[in-house]
Design a protein around this motif. Structure first.
Motif, PDB file in Angstrom:
ATOM      1  N   SER A  92       0.460  47.384  18.312  1.00 58.08           N
ATOM      2  CA  SER A  92       0.211  48.510  17.411  1.00 58.08           C
ATOM      3  C   SER A  92       1.261  48.614  16.318  1.00 58.08           C
ATOM      4  O   SER A  92       1.006  49.200  15.267  1.00 58.08           O
ATOM      5  N   LYS A  93       2.446  48.036  16.550  1.00 61.18           N
ATOM      6  CA  LYS A  93       3.555  48.151  15.613  1.00 61.18           C
ATOM      7  C   LYS A  93       3.975  46.770  15.109  1.00 61.18           C
ATOM      8  O   LYS A  93       3.764  45.765  15.786  1.00 61.18           O
ATOM      9  N   PRO A  94       4.628  46.710  13.941  1.00 60.91           N
ATOM     10  CA  PRO A  94       5.078  45.422  13.410  1.00 60.91           C
ATOM     11  C   PRO A  94       5.975  44.650  14.374  1.00 60.91           C
ATOM     12  O   PRO A  94       5.869  43.424  14.488  1.00 60.91           O
ATOM     13  N   GLU A  95       6.859  45.358  15.078  1.00 52.90           N
ATOM     14  CA  GLU A  95       7.737  44.650  16.009  1.00 52.90           C
ATOM     15  C   GLU A  95       6.952  44.001  17.148  1.00 52.90           C
ATOM     16  O   GLU A  95       7.353  42.960  17.690  1.00 52.90           O
ATOM     17  N   GLY A  96       5.826  44.597  17.502  1.00 52.16           N
ATOM     18  CA  GLY A  96       4.958  43.994  18.503  1.00 52.16           C
ATOM     19  C   GLY A  96       4.274  42.742  17.975  1.00 52.16           C
ATOM     20  O   GLY A  96       4.090  41.763  18.703  1.00 52.16           O
ATOM     21  N   ARG A 126      -6.770  48.603   7.828  1.00 55.80           N
ATOM     22  CA  ARG A 126      -5.432  49.181   7.812  1.00 55.80           C
ATOM     23  C   ARG A 126      -4.994  49.425   6.367  1.00 55.80           C
ATOM     24  O   ARG A 126      -5.355  48.668   5.468  1.00 55.80           O
ATOM     25  N   GLU A 130       0.851  49.123   5.411  1.00 55.98           N
ATOM     26  CA  GLU A 130       1.043  48.933   6.847  1.00 55.98           C
ATOM     27  C   GLU A 130       0.769  47.485   7.241  1.00 55.98           C
ATOM     28  O   GLU A 130       1.519  46.890   8.027  1.00 55.98           O
ATOM     29  N   GLU A 133       3.604  45.206   6.313  1.00 54.69           N
ATOM     30  CA  GLU A 133       4.719  45.286   7.247  1.00 54.69           C
ATOM     31  C   GLU A 133       4.470  44.383   8.451  1.00 54.69           C
ATOM     32  O   GLU A 133       5.400  43.733   8.962  1.00 54.69           O
ATOM     33  N   ARG A 134       3.223  44.298   8.889  1.00 54.40           N
ATOM     34  CA  ARG A 134       2.879  43.474  10.042  1.00 54.40           C
ATOM     35  C   ARG A 134       2.993  41.988   9.690  1.00 54.40           C
ATOM     36  O   ARG A 134       3.497  41.181  10.484  1.00 54.40           O
TER      37      ARG A 134
END
Length: 276
Positions: A92-96, A126, A130, A133-134
């Protein structure tokens, strides 16, 4: 044998406008070996086929570890570059997304597809910022690993019929430019095959363009003439294979005959393929 960085560089070099890389997407090891045996220069996974084969629906529903395990098995089985369809990044997040990309590289793949479809969001896609960022997170993770990963940024404007029809080309080009700026290597625009739009995309995208094809769509030679750099079939081969399962089973149960099985590969042939 070629190291992973070498495979990544080779894979990048295979994306040439007018001489497209043709990918018959696989979803298991035997299929990947058959694709390679047929002469494919690279192997791509299909997220839908992988998910279906592992008992999950397509669309960010498959567990990341199970998907990466399949990628590792395919990459270990073939001697050509492997690119993995990682849907939205299994996070769900960029770090993921970065964590997923590290897993892809550890699995031995040198490319990824990352889509901008936003399941469960108020919009079908999206927000551009966002998604950038991913993509940037994916690029940074690959760079940190020392692998020139091919990040194929999927633009789903046409696939999801986002916005008004007359605005979609502009929206797709805007997203493509932003994703390339964020670190994408190429752009994948599924859901469009008409020559006029494909030609406009080729001219408007400053990177290799990937087009998704299936029955009734323009042949590879026609797309090559438009300047397309990559042609893939996505889940189409997996869908056709499962259609054989349904057709053969219905014939067996309804009429007690087996004609749907006439073109099956021999047991010995498949065993030999897997024995190497």
């Amino acid at each position: 044998m070629m190291n992973l960085a070498g495979k990544a560089e080779l894979f990048q070099s295979l994306h040439r406008g007018g001489e497209p890389l043709v990918l018959a997407n696989a979803w298991d090891v035997a299929g990947a070996l058959l694709v390679r045996e047929a002469g494919a220069r690279a192997v791509a996974t299909t997220s839908a086929g992988v998910a279906w084969s592992l008992g999950a629906p397509d669309g960010d529903r498959l567990n990341r570890d199970r998907a990466l395990d399949l990628v590792a098995r395919v990459a270990a089985a073939v001697d050509v570059p492997v690119t993995a369809d990682i849907e939205s990044g299994f996070a769900s997040k960029p770090e993921g997304v970065a964590e997923t990309v590290r897993g892809v590289i550890e699995a031995g793949a040198v490319g990824v597809n990352i889509e901008d479809t936003f399941r469960g969001g108020v919009s079908p896609l999206r927000p551009v910022e966002e998604q950038c960022e991913r993509i940037a997170a994916a690029r940074q993770a690959a760079d940190a690993a020392g692998i020139p990963l091919y990040v194929n940024a999927r633009v789903d404007v046409y696939l999801r019929a986002a916005g008004e029809r007359e605005d979609r080309l502009g929206a797709a080009l805007e997203r493509a430019a932003a994703y390339l700026e964020a670190g994408a290597s190429g752009v994948f625009v599924p859901g469009v095959v008409d020559p006029v739009t494909v030609s406009a995309l080729v001219k408007g995208v400053a990177a290799p363009l990937n087009i998704l094809v299936g029955p009734g769509d323009p042949a590879v030679a026609e797309l090559a003439g438009l300047g397309v750099a990559r042609v893939s079939v996505g889940s189409a081969i997996a869908s056709a294979a499962y259609a054989v399962v349904r057709r053969a089973t219905r014939e067996l149960l309804d009429s007690g005959t087996y004609t749907a099985l006439e073109e099956g590969l021999g047991h010995g042939e498949l065993n030999a393929l897997l024995e190497g």
